[in-house]
Design a protein around this motif. Structure first.
Motif, PDB file in Angstrom:
ATOM      1  N   ASP A  12     -10.785 -31.909 -51.359  1.00 48.46           N
ATOM      2  CA  ASP A  12     -12.000 -31.214 -51.779  1.00 48.46           C
ATOM      3  C   ASP A  12     -12.936 -32.219 -52.429  1.00 48.46           C
ATOM      4  O   ASP A  12     -12.614 -32.791 -53.474  1.00 48.46           O
ATOM      5  CB  ASP A  12     -11.646 -30.102 -52.767  1.00 48.46           C
ATOM      6  CG  ASP A  12     -12.877 -29.412 -53.338  1.00 48.46           C
ATOM      7  OD1 ASP A  12     -13.828 -29.174 -52.565  1.00 48.46           O
ATOM      8  OD2 ASP A  12     -12.883 -29.104 -54.546  1.00 48.46           O
ATOM      9  N   GLY A  14     -16.266 -32.821 -54.377  1.00 51.99           N
ATOM     10  CA  GLY A  14     -17.271 -32.130 -55.179  1.00 51.99           C
ATOM     11  C   GLY A  14     -18.246 -33.104 -55.801  1.00 51.99           C
ATOM     12  O   GLY A  14     -18.053 -34.327 -55.740  1.00 51.99           O
ATOM     13  N   THR A  37     -15.905 -38.137 -59.103  1.00 53.71           N
ATOM     14  CA  THR A  37     -16.695 -38.513 -57.930  1.00 53.71           C
ATOM     15  C   THR A  37     -17.718 -39.571 -58.331  1.00 53.71           C
ATOM     16  O   THR A  37     -18.569 -39.306 -59.188  1.00 53.71           O
ATOM     17  CB  THR A  37     -17.437 -37.299 -57.360  1.00 53.71           C
ATOM     18  OG1 THR A  37     -16.509 -36.259 -57.074  1.00 53.71           O
ATOM     19  CG2 THR A  37     -18.192 -37.661 -56.087  1.00 53.71           C
ATOM     20  N   PRO A  69     -19.384 -31.139 -49.326  1.00 57.35           N
ATOM     21  CA  PRO A  69     -20.650 -30.444 -49.552  1.00 57.35           C
ATOM     22  C   PRO A  69     -21.660 -30.771 -48.456  1.00 57.35           C
ATOM     23  O   PRO A  69     -21.631 -31.850 -47.863  1.00 57.35           O
ATOM     24  CB  PRO A  69     -21.109 -30.994 -50.904  1.00 57.35           C
ATOM     25  CG  PRO A  69     -20.423 -32.311 -51.048  1.00 57.35           C
ATOM     26  CD  PRO A  69     -19.122 -32.186 -50.329  1.00 57.35           C
ATOM     27  N   ASP A 111     -17.662 -27.259 -47.673  1.00 56.44           N
ATOM     28  CA  ASP A 111     -16.723 -26.935 -48.750  1.00 56.44           C
ATOM     29  C   ASP A 111     -16.547 -25.440 -48.969  1.00 56.44           C
ATOM     30  O   ASP A 111     -15.434 -24.973 -49.243  1.00 56.44           O
ATOM     31  CB  ASP A 111     -17.114 -27.638 -50.047  1.00 56.44           C
ATOM     32  CG  ASP A 111     -18.571 -27.448 -50.446  1.00 56.44           C
ATOM     33  OD1 ASP A 111     -19.323 -26.767 -49.714  1.00 56.44           O
ATOM     34  OD2 ASP A 111     -18.969 -27.989 -51.501  1.00 56.44           O
ATOM     35  N   THR A 138     -21.838 -23.855 -60.006  1.00 55.66           N
ATOM     36  CA  THR A 138     -23.014 -24.697 -60.217  1.00 55.66           C
ATOM     37  C   THR A 138     -24.133 -24.307 -59.261  1.00 55.66           C
ATOM     38  O   THR A 138     -25.309 -24.393 -59.572  1.00 55.66           O
ATOM     39  CB  THR A 138     -22.650 -26.173 -60.032  1.00 55.66           C
ATOM     40  OG1 THR A 138     -21.575 -26.489 -60.919  1.00 55.66           O
ATOM     41  CG2 THR A 138     -23.829 -27.071 -60.325  1.00 55.66           C
ATOM     42  N   PRO A 288      -9.599 -24.734 -52.206  1.00 59.67           N
ATOM     43  CA  PRO A 288     -10.202 -25.697 -51.276  1.00 59.67           C
ATOM     44  C   PRO A 288      -9.168 -26.571 -50.568  1.00 59.67           C
ATOM     45  O   PRO A 288      -9.373 -26.960 -49.416  1.00 59.67           O
ATOM     46  CB  PRO A 288     -11.115 -26.528 -52.171  1.00 59.67           C
ATOM     47  CG  PRO A 288     -10.561 -26.379 -53.542  1.00 59.67           C
ATOM     48  CD  PRO A 288     -10.002 -24.994 -53.595  1.00 59.67           C
TER      49      PRO A 288
END
Length: 311
Positions: A12, A14, A37, A69, A111, A138, A288
């Motif tokens: 996953d 992010g 990240t 994403p 995602d 978010t 995820p």
């Protein structure tokens, strides 16, 4: 095509963290790893971090599934479009890079599609073939499953619920895409924070205050939920899914948000739709990774797997 066996690697990606783990057939996750990240350093550094995590699990795995994403071409594993969540992310060949470095077949999808797939096959939506999934955190993201598989659309952007237009005075609020009046600018975590105070507490503190009985905190949470419920009602009326699944950090606030959403939705839809189950996502942090590991089955049904990296 013969599907890969188990376990598989789920990843996953992010905006703030990357998670990876080895996923068993039953949906259990072994040895989860998480790292920050390096978004500001650019897509090459992000890919390097992903590859480092994948290599930890590669000796025990049969393939890699990645949730990324942006709008993703699931045939090639390349990001077609992305916002500034990850600067320079558009055009990144995630599938090629991970497959080349790991030596494992690699499949990549958006995602939120991956989140929805996890809940569809191993989570809250088991037993349903037609599901609308919304993730509220978010940002606001969504995915649609019909006939038991994820619908990706002609350009890979199906399910971008956050960019639905919302009527009324909220239209002045800017969305992360640069436009105004979008759902994400009203119902996301940052939107709730902004509605509470321009320089005030974060979402967790607002939720705590709401649970403690503060009227203002409760009101901004419920207002966001009502706008989301009314907006989703139009989609539910158009698509007639078996269930709506709500996930993400804002949904984790609990009944104050999810029940307000459900009430608003049911007040807007046609009478036959008022009994639609509004389910809370069940897999939590595993969603995820589990969904990414299930991509081979979904993409085979969708007819996309023949061109996927490593196949």
């Amino acid at each position: 095509m013969t599907l890969p066996g188990w376990p598989r690697i789920g990843v996953d990606i992010g905006g703030t963290k990357i998670a990876a783990g080895l996923v068993r057939r039953d949906g259990s996750v072994i040895g989860r790893r998480v790292r920050a990240t390096p978004a500001a350093a650019g897509p090459d550094r992000v890919l390097a971090a992903v590859i480092d995590l994948v290599r930890e699990f590669a000796p025990d795995a049969t393939c890699v599934g990645v949730g990324a994403p942006g709008a993703v071409d699931s045939r090639t594993g390349t990001v077609r479009f992305a916002t500034d969540l990850l600067p320079g992310w558009a055009g990144t060949p995630v599938g090629d890079a991970v497959a080349s470095a790991s030596g494992l077949p690699t499949l990549v999808d958006n995602d939120v599609n991956v989140l929805a797939l996890g809940e569809l096959r191993r989570g809250a939506a088991i037993g349903n073939d037609a599901v609308l999934y919304v993730s509220v955190g978010t940002g606001v993201g969504g995915a649609l499953a019909l006939g038991g598989r994820i619908v990706r659309g002609a350009r890979g952007v199906a399910g971008e619920l956050g960019h639905l237009s919302v009527a009324g005075p909220v239209r002045a609020r800017p969305c992360a895409c640069g436009r105004t009046g979008h759902l994400e600018a009203v119902a996301s975590g940052p939107a709730i924070e902004a509605a509470y105070s321009a320089s005030g507490p974060d979402l967790r503190e607002i939720a705590r205050r709401a649970h403690a009985g503060e009227t203002r905190a409760g009101r901004v949470i419920e207002e966001a939920a009502v706008v989301l419920g009314r907006t989703l009602a139009g989609l539910v009326s158009a698509l007639d899914p078996q269930a709506l699944v709500v996930g993400g950090g804002v949904a984790a606030i609990g009944p104050r948000f999810t029940e307000s959403l459900a009430d608003a939705l049911r007040a807007e839809v046609l009478p036959p739709l008022r009994t639609i189950p509004v389910l809370t996502a069940a897999l939590g942090l595993d969603a995820p990774l589990v969904g990414a590991a299930l991509l081979p089955e979904d993409l085979t049904v969708a007819g996309n797997v023949s061109d996927v990296t490593g196949r």
